[in-house]
Design an enzyme around this catalytic site. Structure first.
Site, PDB file in Angstrom:
ATOM      1  N   SER A 261     -20.780  53.743 -61.402  1.00  0.00           N
ATOM      2  CA  SER A 261     -19.385  53.424 -61.438  1.00  0.00           C
ATOM      3  C   SER A 261     -18.683  53.888 -62.420  1.00  0.00           C
ATOM      4  O   SER A 261     -18.518  55.287 -62.636  1.00  0.00           O
ATOM      5  CB  SER A 261     -19.400  51.757 -61.409  1.00  0.00           C
ATOM      6  OG  SER A 261     -18.355  51.401 -60.992  1.00  0.00           O
ATOM      7  N   HIS A 402     -21.436  47.973 -53.904  1.00  0.00           N
ATOM      8  CA  HIS A 402     -21.182  48.553 -55.210  1.00  0.00           C
ATOM      9  C   HIS A 402     -22.324  48.200 -56.035  1.00  0.00           C
ATOM     10  O   HIS A 402     -22.310  47.116 -56.625  1.00  0.00           O
ATOM     11  CB  HIS A 402     -19.879  48.007 -55.913  1.00  0.00           C
ATOM     12  CG  HIS A 402     -19.559  48.786 -57.094  1.00  0.00           C
ATOM     13  ND1 HIS A 402     -19.259  50.211 -56.943  1.00  0.00           N
ATOM     14  CD2 HIS A 402     -19.391  48.752 -58.218  1.00  0.00           C
ATOM     15  CE1 HIS A 402     -18.770  50.575 -58.245  1.00  0.00           C
ATOM     16  NE2 HIS A 402     -18.926  49.649 -58.996  1.00  0.00           N
TER      17      HIS A 402
HETATM   18  C1  GTR Z   1     -13.896  48.679 -61.084  1.00  0.00           C
HETATM   19  C2  GTR Z   1     -13.140  49.930 -61.135  1.00  0.00           C
HETATM   20  C3  GTR Z   1     -13.779  51.138 -60.883  1.00  0.00           C
HETATM   21  C4  GTR Z   1     -15.258  51.104 -60.966  1.00  0.00           C
HETATM   22  C5  GTR Z   1     -16.081  49.756 -61.401  1.00  0.00           C
HETATM   23  C6  GTR Z   1     -17.063  49.632 -62.147  1.00  0.00           C
HETATM   24  O1  GTR Z   1     -13.191  47.546 -61.432  1.00  0.00           O
HETATM   25  O2  GTR Z   1     -11.847  49.716 -60.431  1.00  0.00           O
HETATM   26  O3  GTR Z   1     -13.196  52.327 -60.922  1.00  0.00           O
HETATM   27  O4  GTR Z   1     -15.233  51.954 -62.442  1.00  0.00           O
HETATM   28  O5  GTR Z   1     -14.882  48.789 -61.969  1.00  0.00           O
HETATM   29  O6  GTR Z   1     -17.129  50.375 -63.334  1.00  0.00           O
HETATM   30  O7  GTR Z   1     -18.021  48.883 -62.006  1.00  0.00           O
END
Ligand code: GTR
Length: 422
Positions: A261, A402
């Protein structure tokens, strides 16, 4: 109180405004033209490795520095004082050796302590090492009560017992599912972990972390083209690498920079800046990572700059909703890693990160790898779920959201084995 509420309200409206523009519909992606990877600013076609390395590559690095992530000060090659906090701890019932190290950086009368947690397979000299940042402290990555707790600022997370921006025992092992330490060790790899907040706490505040060590008199934040948090984290990973290279047990290892991420964005930029990383892995890195910005699917430049302005250089703000004006797109970031193997991973339900855009960011980096005669993905069509590609630019799409899963690690390990074999 009133002013606080009105500020909060304004922020919420701004965020809602930015969010309401979010598109997930592939058919609404407007036609775009990517900046040409193999043509220099002066119009010269880049045909050889030599031209790439001497002309186009440095040009692209400079563009990302000035327009996107911000430049790391030249003096930042700072040597830390090294304190070995634990020399040879026994871990995983003797299968692994655990080391804990503090890197103390001092400058401008300020000090920054970065903790490194290292697990190495017992009895194996110079194993390849995964180096990765974590979100909730080194103690969160494993069920191991010997891991020291970092005193650095951390965002509150009640479920992890974090309520006063301090890591507590409650965080221990909470992210162990993302870090299969035993699988990594059993596969003959080492793992070095760093809490990203040790290098720069993840908040829009430039009075903490590494930045103030480099301020001029009276300066309170980096200049418009100077380093944001992603550059700072990239810098910190390289300092961990300095340490690993200075240690006999890892001096001749291969080094794999891994990140998920926002830390996947970091691993790509870190891998681009520091050629000592032998292999780079970016999981679910999305916008500002590998996803093509011009597609504007899921998180966009404007949204990310609104939610996380401190991640990038201030200059990046000018591309809010102006992606076509960017002199770069994210395929060029991946290309900077050539000829070193790079692995990109996406998850089907992680639409915010634009999985198709992540694949295309990887795919369009291919011409740089082809200059070196390396094999690259054959098609611009995203591979099917669970059908990994392990060419020099590697990729997979897995089911789910995610996160970092065992499946992801199985691929990272297999890909690393294949490409780091001497
Ligand atoms: C989210 C962000 C992403 C990603 C994510 C993370 O809120 O929008 O770009 O970086 O966090 O790091 O888990």
């Amino acid at each position: 109180m009133k002013s606080f509420l009105s500020i909060l309200f304004t922020i919420l409206i701004m965020k809602a405004g930015a969010q309401s523009k979010v598109n997930y519909d592939e058919s609404k992606v407007e036609p775009y033209t990517l900046p040409e990877l193999l043509r220099s600013a002066s119009g010269q076609e880049i045909k050889t490795v030599k031209e790439w390395e001497s002309i186009r590559r440095p040009e692209i690095v400079r563009l990302f520095e000035e327009e996107v992530y911000g430049k790391i000060p030249a003096e930042a090659q700072l040597k830390p004082n090294i304190e070995i906090l634990e020399k040879e701890g026994t871990a995983l019932h003797g299968k692994a050796v655990r080391q804990q190290i503090a890197l103390d950086f001092e400058r401008n009368g300020r000090r920054l302590r970065v903790h490194l947690l290292v697990y190495l397979p017992a009895g194996q000299d110079n194993p390849p090492v995964f180096v990765g940042y974590n979100f909730y402290g080194n103690a969160s990555i494993a069920e191991d009560e010997n891991i020291l707790l970092s005193p650095s600022w951390v965002p509150n997370k009640k479920e992890f017992g974090i309520t006063e921006n301090q890591i507590t025992d409650g965080a221990r092992g909470q992210r162990a599912h993302r870090w299969p330490v035993e699988k990594i060790i059993d596969s003959g790899f080492g793992l070095a972990a760093i809490y990203y907040g040790d290098v720069d706490p993840d908040r829009d505040d430039f009075s903490d972390g590494i930045h103030p060590l480099f301020y001029e008199e009276g300066q309170t934040k980096p200049g418009p083209s100077e380093w944001g948090a992603i550059s700072a984290w990239a810098w910190g990973a390289s300092r961990a690498l300095d340490y690993l290279k200075s240690e006999p047990a890892t001096a001749n290892s291969k080094y794999i920079l891994f990140g998920h991420s926002r830390l996947g964005k970091t691993s790509l930029w870190g891998g681009a800046l520091d050629k000592r990383w032998d292999l780079v892995i970016a999981n679910n890195s999305g916008c500002g990572g590998v996803a093509i910005s011009r597609r504007k699917i899921g998180e966009t430049v404007e949204v990310i700059n609104t939610s996380f302005p401190h991640w990038f250089a201030d200059r990046f703000q000018k591309y809010n909703d102006q992606e076509s004006e960017m002199p770069v797109d994210q395929h060029m970031l991946v290309a900077l890693i050539a000829p070193r193997p790079v692995y990109i991973s996406s998850a089907v339900e992680d639409r915010w990160a634009d999985p198709v855009g992540e694949y295309l960011g990887a795919y369009y980096a291919s011409p740089a790898y082809q200059l070196y005669g390396l094999e690259t993905p054959a098609s611009d069509q995203q591979p099917s779920v669970s059908e990994p590609i392990h060419t020099s630019i590697g990729y997979h799409l897995r089911p789910g959201g995610h996160d970092v899963t065992d499946y992801d690690w199985e691929q990272f390990i297999a890909f690393s084995r294949k490409h780091l074999r001497k």
